[in-house]
Design a protein around this motif. Structure first.
Motif, PDB file in Angstrom:
ATOM      1  N   GLU A 181      42.095 -42.033  -3.556  1.00 20.48           N
ATOM      2  CA  GLU A 181      42.197 -41.018  -2.507  1.00 20.48           C
ATOM      3  C   GLU A 181      43.374 -41.302  -1.581  1.00 20.48           C
ATOM      4  O   GLU A 181      43.909 -40.382  -0.948  1.00 20.48           O
ATOM      5  N   ARG A 182      43.778 -42.554  -1.527  1.00 23.23           N
ATOM      6  CA  ARG A 182      44.865 -42.975  -0.644  1.00 23.23           C
ATOM      7  C   ARG A 182      46.180 -43.184  -1.385  1.00 23.23           C
ATOM      8  O   ARG A 182      47.114 -43.753  -0.834  1.00 23.23           O
ATOM      9  N   MET A 183      46.240 -42.729  -2.625  1.00 20.42           N
ATOM     10  CA  MET A 183      47.469 -42.782  -3.414  1.00 20.42           C
ATOM     11  C   MET A 183      48.234 -41.462  -3.231  1.00 20.42           C
ATOM     12  O   MET A 183      47.651 -40.377  -3.343  1.00 20.42           O
ATOM     13  N   PHE A 184      49.538 -41.571  -2.957  1.00 23.79           N
ATOM     14  CA  PHE A 184      50.360 -40.376  -2.737  1.00 23.79           C
ATOM     15  C   PHE A 184      51.663 -40.475  -3.523  1.00 23.79           C
ATOM     16  O   PHE A 184      52.204 -41.568  -3.717  1.00 23.79           O
ATOM     17  N   TRP A 185      52.140 -39.317  -3.952  1.00 22.31           N
ATOM     18  CA  TRP A 185      53.403 -39.246  -4.689  1.00 22.31           C
ATOM     19  C   TRP A 185      54.562 -39.075  -3.703  1.00 22.31           C
ATOM     20  O   TRP A 185      54.540 -38.184  -2.857  1.00 22.31           O
ATOM     21  N   GLN A 245      47.240 -47.047   8.449  1.00 22.22           N
ATOM     22  CA  GLN A 245      46.749 -45.856   9.130  1.00 22.22           C
ATOM     23  C   GLN A 245      46.755 -46.038  10.645  1.00 22.22           C
ATOM     24  O   GLN A 245      46.426 -47.105  11.155  1.00 22.22           O
ATOM     25  N   VAL A 246      47.161 -44.973  11.329  1.00 23.30           N
ATOM     26  CA  VAL A 246      47.043 -44.896  12.781  1.00 23.30           C
ATOM     27  C   VAL A 246      45.786 -44.088  13.070  1.00 23.30           C
ATOM     28  O   VAL A 246      45.608 -42.983  12.541  1.00 23.30           O
ATOM     29  N   LYS A 247      44.932 -44.646  13.908  1.00 22.84           N
ATOM     30  CA  LYS A 247      43.657 -44.006  14.207  1.00 22.84           C
ATOM     31  C   LYS A 247      43.813 -43.082  15.408  1.00 22.84           C
ATOM     32  O   LYS A 247      44.005 -43.530  16.537  1.00 22.84           O
ATOM     33  N   PHE A 282      50.561 -43.866   6.330  1.00 30.64           N
ATOM     34  CA  PHE A 282      51.991 -44.009   6.036  1.00 30.64           C
ATOM     35  C   PHE A 282      52.231 -45.189   5.114  1.00 30.64           C
ATOM     36  O   PHE A 282      51.393 -46.087   4.969  1.00 30.64           O
ATOM     37  N   TYR A 283      53.421 -45.174   4.495  1.00 28.77           N
ATOM     38  CA  TYR A 283      53.797 -46.226   3.546  1.00 28.77           C
ATOM     39  C   TYR A 283      55.155 -46.789   3.952  1.00 28.77           C
ATOM     40  O   TYR A 283      56.165 -46.070   3.912  1.00 28.77           O
ATOM     41  N   PRO A 284      55.217 -48.065   4.367  1.00 34.35           N
ATOM     42  CA  PRO A 284      56.508 -48.699   4.669  1.00 34.35           C
ATOM     43  C   PRO A 284      57.101 -49.325   3.405  1.00 34.35           C
ATOM     44  O   PRO A 284      56.526 -50.251   2.832  1.00 34.35           O
ATOM     45  N   ALA A 331      52.401 -39.960   4.844  1.00 36.88           N
ATOM     46  CA  ALA A 331      51.790 -39.313   3.690  1.00 36.88           C
ATOM     47  C   ALA A 331      50.618 -38.400   4.008  1.00 36.88           C
ATOM     48  O   ALA A 331      50.349 -37.457   3.278  1.00 36.88           O
ATOM     49  N   TYR A 332      49.913 -38.681   5.113  1.00 33.90           N
ATOM     50  CA  TYR A 332      48.662 -37.954   5.331  1.00 33.90           C
ATOM     51  C   TYR A 332      48.372 -37.818   6.814  1.00 33.90           C
ATOM     52  O   TYR A 332      48.499 -38.765   7.582  1.00 33.90           O
TER      53      TYR A 332
END
Length: 325
Positions: free
Chosen positions: A278-282, A294-296, A305-307, A317-318
């Motif tokens: 669910e947390r995989m993004f292209w 994740q920022v809450k 986000f992905y660094p 990403a989301y």
């Protein structure tokens, strides 16, 4: 204040090439800050040219001459690339006619005659963008006089214009600059539409972030927290690309002023195939990555986000409700 700054050609020329070479860096730092805050340089319809390259820094020495030297200098190459981007990407400049401004108002520097540059900064209630060639332009606040003939007023002194010439000026006006930047974002669509200006060092994935922002119907305070988190991620990514940090760390975001909790996912999430997927993004380059950071935000919303350690770039990403746990 408006989201423009007035190019102050009165702040030139420098006395020689050595001082010009030093001063151009301060000016590029100001332009970089203007870009990050979503500001544009306002040009008056005089003999000014829309190309930065044709600005004369000192006798016989133009910004184009500095650029040709800088692009071959390892210590200056990043600034030369930034200058080239200003020339080729989204226009940095807005241009207006002097006639738009009321000719019944005169504005000038204390002790000097009236100036269209001073009038423009006063009329549009905005900043001057100055070079550092003269000491009087090094101050964050410039004293001026005003003569408003519409009301039969005498010359009035005691007014000041906000001036951007170096890092001290930027720090002095940080609150005002942030307010101007925030004024550009009135709703979620503004974040998406202004992403190239406000977040040049981030990639907001269009399939998820773009859709979330274009169809936003959730609480406004959640959106504001997301916006502020993006500002911090942009600042981190910009500094990261300058090699100020070795790698990504949550603690660095906190030190930069992130006013929300940030963390990775727990081992139970990472080890659960369904929840991990669910947390995989292209990404746009065809890679699929695990966006656990994740920022809450408020009301259970999350910004994932992905660094990218190799490119020192952050992919957002989301933006949405908390995923399954």
């Amino acid at each position: 204040m408006s989201n423009q700054v007035v190019l102050n050609h009165h702040s030139l020329p420098f006395v020689n090439r050595a001082s010009a070479d030093k001063g151009i860096i301060f000016f590029l730092q100001v332009l970089k800050a203007c870009q990050n805050y979503g500001l544009k340089i306002l040009l008056l319809e005089t003999d000014q040219d829309k190309s930065l390259m044709r600005i004369q820094l000192t006798d016989g020495y133009f910004i184009s001459d500095w650029f040709n030297q800088a692009k071959r200098d390892a210590q200056l190459i990043e600034w030369s690339r930034f200058l080239r981007l200003l020339e080729t990407q989204q226009p940095l400049f807005d241009q207006v006619a002097i006639e738009i401004m009321d000719d019944a108002i005169e504005v000038g520097l204390n002790g000097e005659s009236s100036s269209s540059i001073m009038l423009a900064a006063y009329w549009y209630k905005t900043f001057l963008a100055s070079f550092t060639a003269f000491e009087k332009w090094l101050q964050p606040l410039i004293p001026i006089w005003i003569l408003d003939l519409r009301h039969d007023e005498e010359v009035v002194s005691g007014h000041q214009l906000c001036n951007l010439a170096n890092d001290d000026c930027l720090k002095h006006h940080k609150f005002l600059l942030e307010n101007v930047r925030n004024s550009l974002i009135k709703d979620a669509n503004d974040i998406w539409n202004n992403r190239a200006v406000l977040f040049p060092n981030l990639t907001l994935l269009s399939n998820q972030i773009g859709t979330a922002l274009k169809t936003w119907s959730h609480r406004h305070d959640v959106l504001i927290k997301a916006r502020d988190a993006l500002y911090i991620l942009e600042l981190f990514s910009s500094n990261w690309k300058k090699h100020q940090y070795v790698d990504y760390r949550h603690a660095i975001l906190r030190s930069l002023g992130l006013a929300a909790d940030v963390s990775g996912e727990s081992a139970s999430i990472r080890n659960d195939a369904k929840k991990r997927n669910e947390r995989m993004f292209w990404l746009d380059d065809g890679r699929q990555v695990y966006c656990e950071n994740q920022v809450k935000l408020a009301d259970g919303y999350r910004l994932h986000f992905y660094p990218d350690q190799n490119t020192r770039h952050i992919y957002v990403a989301y933006l949405g409700p908390h995923m399954s746990i």
